[in-house]
Design an enzyme around this catalytic site. Structure first.
Site, short mmCIF file in Angstrom:
data_model
loop_
_atom_site.label_atom_id
_atom_site.label_comp_id
_atom_site.label_asym_id
_atom_site.label_seq_id
_atom_site.Cartn_x
_atom_site.Cartn_y
_atom_site.Cartn_z
N ASP A 47 0.63 -7.97 5.87
CA ASP A 47 -0.61 -6.99 5.83
C ASP A 47 -1.82 -7.93 5.19
O ASP A 47 -1.53 -8.21 3.98
CB ASP A 47 -0.29 -5.75 5.05
CG ASP A 47 -1.34 -4.93 5.26
OD1 ASP A 47 -2.66 -5.22 5.44
OD2 ASP A 47 -1.17 -3.51 4.87
N TYR A 77 0.80 -1.22 -0.04
CA TYR A 77 -0.04 -0.01 0.03
C TYR A 77 1.15 1.30 0.09
O TYR A 77 1.71 1.23 0.77
CB TYR A 77 -0.90 0.05 1.14
CG TYR A 77 -1.38 1.26 1.58
CD1 TYR A 77 -2.35 1.78 0.74
CD2 TYR A 77 -1.34 1.97 2.85
CE1 TYR A 77 -3.17 2.89 0.87
CE2 TYR A 77 -1.98 3.15 3.01
CZ TYR A 77 -3.07 3.47 2.25
OH TYR A 77 -3.54 4.68 2.58
C1 LIG Z 1 -3.42 -2.94 2.45
C2 LIG Z 1 -3.35 -1.57 3.37
N1 LIG Z 1 -2.58 -1.49 4.46
C3 LIG Z 1 -2.93 -0.33 5.49
C4 LIG Z 1 -3.66 0.53 4.94
C5 LIG Z 1 -3.68 1.88 5.69
O1 LIG Z 1 -4.74 1.95 6.59
P1 LIG Z 1 -5.76 2.99 7.40
O2 LIG Z 1 -6.12 3.82 5.91
O3 LIG Z 1 -6.51 2.65 8.05
O4 LIG Z 1 -4.69 3.89 7.97
C6 LIG Z 1 -4.49 0.55 3.91
C7 LIG Z 1 -5.33 1.66 3.40
O5 LIG Z 1 -5.84 1.81 2.37
C8 LIG Z 1 -4.38 -0.74 3.22
O6 LIG Z 1 -4.93 -0.83 1.73
#
Ligand SMILES: Cc1ncc(COP(=O)(O)O)c(C=O)c1O
Length: 282
Positions: A171, A99
């Protein structure tokens, strides 16, 4: 328990004071001391712990088959806590298609704090092997990845990484209940619970789940309450409520996405479709 049953019951208790089957939201920031000055009921101050946050952490940890969890005010706050356990000079290996917010966090904040970071395409195992260093302390996988839905072979990468001192983080934001990374060798799981756990576009949250009560995880817990990026009791309540229907929604998301991907792959104006359910997806 099957995953559907676990999703309904994990982190659930009947309120002992009233018999309420849906837990109350505990807004109190401060909890009463015992007459001797101790806190035998387990709660002192909401930044340290709160009944709703505890229920959420126990619930998601049980769903992933972990030993414990630390919930944060966003997925990014949860990722941050993982990188904050490292020290200047440590090397991080991260998936190139992670991400963009996670890559940006590493590039723009943690490089300045002295972490050495390499981005590699983790779907290429020889690239993972080549990029490992003696000072690698953490490998960050994300699969399916956002945005290109690349698939990383978690078990194969974990085997390579565990040949060193480093730990493996997955993740799992995009595949909760469909994929259980602890069974495939991950040491920590991260979720942006803003997505499928919340499920209704009305709550921001993140969580780190640990396979064991390791020293690394104990440091994350201390960053959680000493750093203070904790979710509100209401947010925790909403995310746990979302989890009750998560396996059913994931099935519906997958069935619908498959239909959209099939339709787009046969469309004359579409050059390429990235969806792991397609037969041609690598
Ligand atoms: C795969 C992934 N990890 C982490 C995040 C970050 O999360 P947050 O937007 O809740 O901070 C996202 C957000 O789109 C994501 O798609």
């Amino acid at each position: 328990m099957r995953i559907e049953t676990l999703a309904v019951h994990a982190g659930h208790t009947i309120d002992p004071a009233t018999g309420a089957v849906s837990s109350p939201i505990h807004l109190s920031t401060t909890f009463e001391r015992d007459i001797e000055g101790t806190y035998s009921r387990g709660f002192m101050y909401t930044r340290n712990n709160n009944p709703n946050r505890q229920a959420l952490e126990q619930g998601i940890s049980a769903l992933e088959g972990g030993a414990g969890a630390a919930a944060f005010a966003s997925g990014t706050g949860a990722s941050m806590s993982i990188f904050q356990t490292l020290v200047p000079g440590d090397h991080v290996l991260a998936h190139v298609d992670a991400y963009y917010g996670t890559s940006r966090l590493l590039r723009e904040i943690f490089r300045r704090w002295g972490l050495d970071i390499s981005f590699v395409d983790m779907s290429d195992l020889s690239a993972v092997e080549k990029a490992l260093q003696s000072k690698t302390k953490l490998a960050w996988m994300e699969t399916p990845s956002n945005p290109l839905l690349k698939i990383v072979d978690l078990a194969a990468v974990a085997k390579i990484v565990h040949g060193t001192d480093a730990i493996c983080v997955c993740d799992n934001t995009w595949a909760p209940t469909l994929q259980r990374p602890f069974d495939l060798g991950a040491d920590l799981i991260l979720h942006s619970t803003t997505k499928y756990f919340g499920g209704h576009c009305d709550v921001l949250g993140g969580i780190v789940v640990a396979k064991t009560e390791s020293d690394f995880f104990k440091r994350i817990k201390s960053i959680q309450y000493e750093g203070g990026a904790v979710p509100s009791p209401f947010d925790c309540w909403l995310i746990l409520r979302g989890m009750r229907t998560l396996p059913w929604r994931m099935r519906a998301h997958s069935e619908n996405a498959m239909k959209v991907a099939d339709f787009l792959s046969g469309h004359s104006k579409v050059a390429r479709v990235h969806y792991p359910g397609l037969k041609l997806h690598p």
